[in-house]
Design an enzyme around this catalytic site. Structure first.
Site, PDB file in Angstrom:
ATOM      1  NE  ARG A  49      -1.767  -2.465   2.775  1.00 39.53           N
ATOM      2  CZ  ARG A  49      -1.762  -3.665   2.495  1.00 39.53           C
ATOM      3  NH1 ARG A  49      -2.818  -3.886   1.707  1.00 39.53           N
ATOM      4  NH2 ARG A  49      -0.885  -4.487   2.687  1.00 39.53           N
ATOM      5  CB  THR A  50       3.391   2.726   2.464  1.00 41.73           C
ATOM      6  OG1 THR A  50       2.699   2.123   3.487  1.00 41.73           O
ATOM      7  CG2 THR A  50       3.953   3.892   2.696  1.00 41.73           C
ATOM      8  CE  LYS A  79      28.198  -4.036  -6.312  1.00 47.41           C
ATOM      9  NZ  LYS A  79      28.333  -2.874  -7.279  1.00 47.41           N
ATOM     10  NE  ARG A 100       6.949   0.855   5.143  1.00 52.19           N
ATOM     11  CZ  ARG A 100       5.985   0.266   5.093  1.00 52.19           C
ATOM     12  NH1 ARG A 100       5.667  -0.983   4.567  1.00 52.19           N
ATOM     13  NH2 ARG A 100       4.735   0.802   5.259  1.00 52.19           N
ATOM     14  CG  HIS A 128       3.189   3.826   8.560  1.00 54.75           C
ATOM     15  ND1 HIS A 128       3.429   4.800   7.621  1.00 54.75           N
ATOM     16  CD2 HIS A 128       3.032   2.665   8.255  1.00 54.75           C
ATOM     17  CE1 HIS A 128       3.111   3.968   6.319  1.00 54.75           C
ATOM     18  NE2 HIS A 128       2.895   2.899   6.576  1.00 54.75           N
TER      19      HIS A 128
HETATM   20  N1   CP Z   1      -0.358  -0.084   5.824  1.00 56.49           N
HETATM   21  C1   CP Z   1       0.857  -0.269   5.357  1.00 56.49           C
HETATM   22  O1   CP Z   1       1.775   0.285   5.869  1.00 56.49           O
HETATM   23  O2   CP Z   1       0.768  -1.282   4.312  1.00 56.49           O
HETATM   24  P1   CP Z   1       2.104  -1.881   3.509  1.00 56.49           P
HETATM   25  O3   CP Z   1       2.820  -2.518   4.410  1.00 56.49           O
HETATM   26  O4   CP Z   1       1.418  -2.839   2.526  1.00 56.49           O
HETATM   27  O5   CP Z   1       2.907  -0.749   2.897  1.00 56.49           O
END
Ligand code: CP
Length: 294
Positions: A49-50, A79, A100, A128
């Site tokens: 999603r993100t 490496k 992320r 998040h």
């Molecule tokens: N809600 C969420 O962060 O989903 P993903 O891990 O799929 O990005």
């Protein structure tokens, strides 16, 4: 151009501005605020999603993306290049970084070593923030208001970064929190201390049935097993029986992906809102990028 690392980087006015613009994007408004900009989308940890909603948002705003969804294909993993060198190099190729990473604090580190704005797309069990913005959007959209919501937070409250970001805004929006789930997955004391100091009202419950008749929204999370340091936690789940005494306006939210805590039988009830919530991620991320990077 601004970075977004934690929900505490945002004022109530910032949040409301992003939500207002997100409503416009949902209603077919568009702009080209990222025209000519290159956004690095670097995911050192899995995402559906993100990553895809951020990348879709960049493209819809007229920008372009570079980056990776699997850091194993980078010199960092293959490496032995340091994370700091990697981040510095990325920042010399792009106008902003969406990152992320599985370790708490990496987004903050990136914002300190990069010369470009950084958007935190989830760092370990820490924060998040773009998820919280879409959660707030979905709460407001489904309830017609944000202030004074009775919010149940159920499941892995210890390791879930979406919960940790969401409780940061409890005071701003006068949320009443009901923490539900096994004791071993309770939210950490340092976060409770902050809530207590700021006067947020909260209580603990082992089962959702204990408070379901009070809730406007029930926010479920899966067990973040990839972050467990010891053993397996007790399982938890809702089912149709859990919802027998639910208020008619109750909406069930979940950041997804889900596991056994949210069975498919809930999908066809009027309480399910998690697929709309995931879709709202696109509009909210369009609004966030448009304001912060435009
Ligand atoms: N809600 C969420 O962060 O989903 P993903 O891990 O799929 O990005």
């Amino acid at each position: 151009m601004r970075s977004l690392i934690s929900m505490s980087d945002l004022s109530k006015e910032d949040i409301l501005e992003i939500l207002k613009l997100a409503y416009q994007f949902k209603n077919c408004y568009t702009n080209n605020n990222l025209n000519g900009k290159v956004i690095a989308s670097c995911f050192f940890e899995a995402s559906t999603r993100t990553r895809l909603s951020f990348e879709s948002a960049v493209l819809r705003l007229g920008g372009k993306t570079i980056g990776f969804a699997d850091s194993n294909a980078t010199s960092f993993a293959a490496k032995g290049e340091s994370l700091i060198d990697t981040l510095k190099i990325i920042s010399s190729y792009a106008d902003a970084l969406i990152i992320r990473h599985p370790l708490d604090g990496t987004a903050r580190l990136a914002s300190e070593v990069c010369s470009i704005p950084v958007i935190n797309a989830g760092d370990g069990a820490n924060q998040h923030p773009s998820q919280t913005l879409l959660d707030l959007f979905s709460i407001e959209e489904s309830q017609g208001r944000l202030d004074g919501i009775n919010l149940g937070l159920m499941g892995d409250l210890k390791y879930s970064r979406t919960v940790h970001s969401l409780v940061c805004v409890a005071k701003l929006f006068n949320l009443r929190l009901y923490f539900i789930g096994p004791k071993s997955l309770r939210i950490d004391d340092d976060q409770l201390f902050i809530l207590k100091q700021s006067g947020v009202e909260y209580s603990f419950h082992l089962e959702a049935e204990e408070v379901i008749d009070k809730l406007d929204c029930l926010y479920l999370t899966r067990q973040q097993k990839e972050r467990f340091t010891t053993g397996i936690a007790e399982s938890y789940q809702i089912n149709l029986d859990t919802l027998k005494n639910a208020k008619p306006n109750l909406k069930i939210l979940h950041p997804l992906p889900r596991q056994e805590e949210l069975p498919d039988e809930i999908d066809s009830t009027p309480y399910a809102y998690y697929f709309q919530q995931a879709q709202n991620g696109l509009y909210v991320r369009q609004a966030l990028l448009s304001i912060f990077l435009g």
